[in-house]
Design a protein around this motif. Structure first.
Motif, PDB file in Angstrom:
ATOM      1  N   VAL A  83     -51.348 -15.287 -35.028  1.00 47.55           N
ATOM      2  CA  VAL A  83     -50.886 -16.022 -34.237  1.00 47.55           C
ATOM      3  C   VAL A  83     -51.636 -15.974 -32.361  1.00 47.55           C
ATOM      4  CG1 VAL A  83     -50.369 -13.173 -33.162  1.00 47.55           C
ATOM      5  CG2 VAL A  83     -48.291 -14.369 -32.856  1.00 47.55           C
ATOM      6  N   ALA A 113     -51.802  -4.354 -30.966  1.00 49.83           N
ATOM      7  CA  ALA A 113     -51.640  -3.207 -31.261  1.00 49.83           C
ATOM      8  C   ALA A 113     -51.472  -3.161 -32.335  1.00 49.83           C
ATOM      9  CB  ALA A 113     -51.036  -1.300 -30.464  1.00 49.83           C
ATOM     10  N   GLY A 114     -52.336  -2.077 -33.474  1.00 50.35           N
ATOM     11  CA  GLY A 114     -51.877  -2.140 -34.528  1.00 50.35           C
ATOM     12  C   GLY A 114     -53.027  -2.874 -35.379  1.00 50.35           C
ATOM     13  N   ASP A 115     -52.890  -3.168 -36.391  1.00 52.97           N
ATOM     14  CA  ASP A 115     -53.729  -4.186 -37.819  1.00 52.97           C
ATOM     15  C   ASP A 115     -54.676  -4.975 -36.901  1.00 52.97           C
ATOM     16  OD1 ASP A 115     -52.865  -1.887 -39.742  1.00 52.97           O
ATOM     17  OD2 ASP A 115     -52.185  -3.069 -41.271  1.00 52.97           O
ATOM     18  N   PRO A 131     -57.463  -0.023 -39.971  1.00 52.09           N
ATOM     19  CA  PRO A 131     -56.308  -0.692 -39.526  1.00 52.09           C
ATOM     20  C   PRO A 131     -55.598   0.663 -40.660  1.00 52.09           C
ATOM     21  CG  PRO A 131     -57.482  -1.547 -41.847  1.00 52.09           C
ATOM     22  CD  PRO A 131     -58.292  -0.595 -40.654  1.00 52.09           C
ATOM     23  N   LEU A 132     -55.129   1.997 -39.697  1.00 54.85           N
ATOM     24  CA  LEU A 132     -54.518   3.290 -40.217  1.00 54.85           C
ATOM     25  C   LEU A 132     -52.917   2.841 -39.846  1.00 54.85           C
ATOM     26  CD1 LEU A 132     -57.152   5.164 -40.938  1.00 54.85           C
ATOM     27  CD2 LEU A 132     -56.195   4.345 -42.062  1.00 54.85           C
ATOM     28  N   GLY A 133     -51.738   3.314 -39.814  1.00 56.12           N
ATOM     29  CA  GLY A 133     -51.162   3.203 -39.674  1.00 56.12           C
ATOM     30  C   GLY A 133     -50.843   4.630 -38.708  1.00 56.12           C
ATOM     31  N   LEU A 134     -51.088   5.804 -38.107  1.00 60.36           N
ATOM     32  CA  LEU A 134     -50.784   6.523 -36.339  1.00 60.36           C
ATOM     33  C   LEU A 134     -51.564   5.004 -35.058  1.00 60.36           C
ATOM     34  CD1 LEU A 134     -50.451   8.457 -35.391  1.00 60.36           C
ATOM     35  CD2 LEU A 134     -52.646  10.051 -35.367  1.00 60.36           C
ATOM     36  N   ALA A 136     -51.705   2.365 -35.492  1.00 61.85           N
ATOM     37  CA  ALA A 136     -50.887   1.395 -34.788  1.00 61.85           C
ATOM     38  C   ALA A 136     -49.702   2.021 -33.711  1.00 61.85           C
ATOM     39  CB  ALA A 136     -49.550   0.440 -36.314  1.00 61.85           C
TER      40      ALA A 136
END
Ligand code: FAD
Length: 282
Positions: A83, A113-115, A131-134, A136
């Motif tokens: 992007v 933010a995030g991955d 890259p982890l869930g929290l 992000a």
């Protein structure tokens, strides 16, 4: 899940151990568990090709060919930064979008933010990509607050991760790889201990292995890993908190961790590991 359905499962791993980010001490427990549960583990065995015409029929590897009906491929991921590909927004660690502690990119009105984005490492202080869930979720919330006029840092990342291999729970946090620790300017010392997860007389306990890594010169805790069958994984959160506070091993050893026979021995396995590691640093 596949073994539960009675499938003949083969696991091919390019590196010498499974679960490389969790370190050797965890792998040394997980590999026999996988084997005991009927999984054939091929370590240090890179897959060369998926073979078949209309559908997969086999996989080939150095010196062998394994007929298969199904292949599940997990060979790592890369950040999707398409992007911003046609912009001058800078990329950073791991090829992710470079961000500051508020998630701001090199273009002041664009946040990430995030991955797709870099983060700030709790231990090294360097930019990193994990890259982890929290990370992000936390980043998204913080950026929302920042752009609404209440600046909020996205928070650092220590790579806290947990995983389950059949009945074994595993956790890891921080720098547990000697090479990575040296690259960050530390002199790593490590100890792995085995302790009971509950008081010895209380049913349901299991052997829990804790590995701690610290800097020899300062005694600062750098990272840790844990493996065991009795609620081992969530114990890693104690170490994540200690890393966030830049604690030394001696401070970890003095933590007031809860004791009651159904949950922990008097000395929580993490306290035992800190005691042993401190002894080898002094
Ligand atoms: C199988 C699996 C298991 C996982 N388990 C864990 C776990 O146990 N613990 C953990 O911490 N993490 C886990 N993760 C990682 C975690 O899911 C991710 O770190 C997290 O979802 C990242 O959130 P994100 O919002 O950055 O990206 P995503 O969740 O990938 O969301 C990005 C969204 O952007 C959309 N998008 C992409 N390009 C465009 C575009 N050009 N325009 C508009 N939209 C676009 C995508 O369609 C997607 O919906 C797991 C990941 C996977 C795949």
């Amino acid at each position: 899940a596949l073994r539960g359905r009675g499938l003949d499962v083969h696991l091919f791993q390019r590196s010498g151990h499974v679960l490389q980010p969790f370190g050797e001490a965890v792998a040394d427990r997980v590999e026999p568990e996988l084997t005991a549960q009927g999984v054939t583990v091929h370590t240090a065995t890179p897959v060369e090709a998926l073979c078949g015409d209309d559908r997969i029929e086999a996989i080939s590897y150095d010196g062998g060919r394994q007929p298969v009906d199904l292949a599940v491929v997990g060979v790592g991921i890369t950040p999707n930064t398409g992007v911003v590909a046609d912009t001058d927004i800078e990329l950073g660690a791991g090829g992710a979008i470079a961000t500051d502690k508020f998630g701001q990119t090199s273009r002041p009105d664009v946040y990430a933010a995030g991955d797709c984005a870099t983060a700030h490492h709790t231990v090294t202080g360097e930019d990193t990509w994990m890259p982890l869930g929290l990370t992000a979720n936390r980043g998204g919330r913080a950026i929302g607050s920042t752009v609404a006029g209440n600046p909020e840092p996205v928070g650092d990342i220590a790579g806290t991760a947990v995983v389950k291999a059949f009945d074994l729970e595993c956790g890891r946090v921080g720098l547990i790889d000697d090479e990575a620790a040296r690259e960050a300017g530390f002199e790593p010392v490590r100890k792995t201990i085995t302790a009971e997860s509950r008081s010895g007389y209380y049913p349901g306990g299991a052997e829990t292995d804790v590995t701690l890594v610290a800097d020899r010169e300062t005694g600062r805790l750098l990272g840790g890993a844990i493996v065991g069958a009795d609620r081992a994984a969530v114990r890693i959160n104690t170490l994540a908190t200690a890393l966030n506070e830049e604690m030394g091993v001696a401070e970890v050893e003095r933590l007031d961790l809860a004791y009651a026979p159904p949950f922990s021995p008097v000395w929580d396995p993490i306290l035992v590991a800190a005691k042993v590691l401190r002894g080898s640093i002094q």
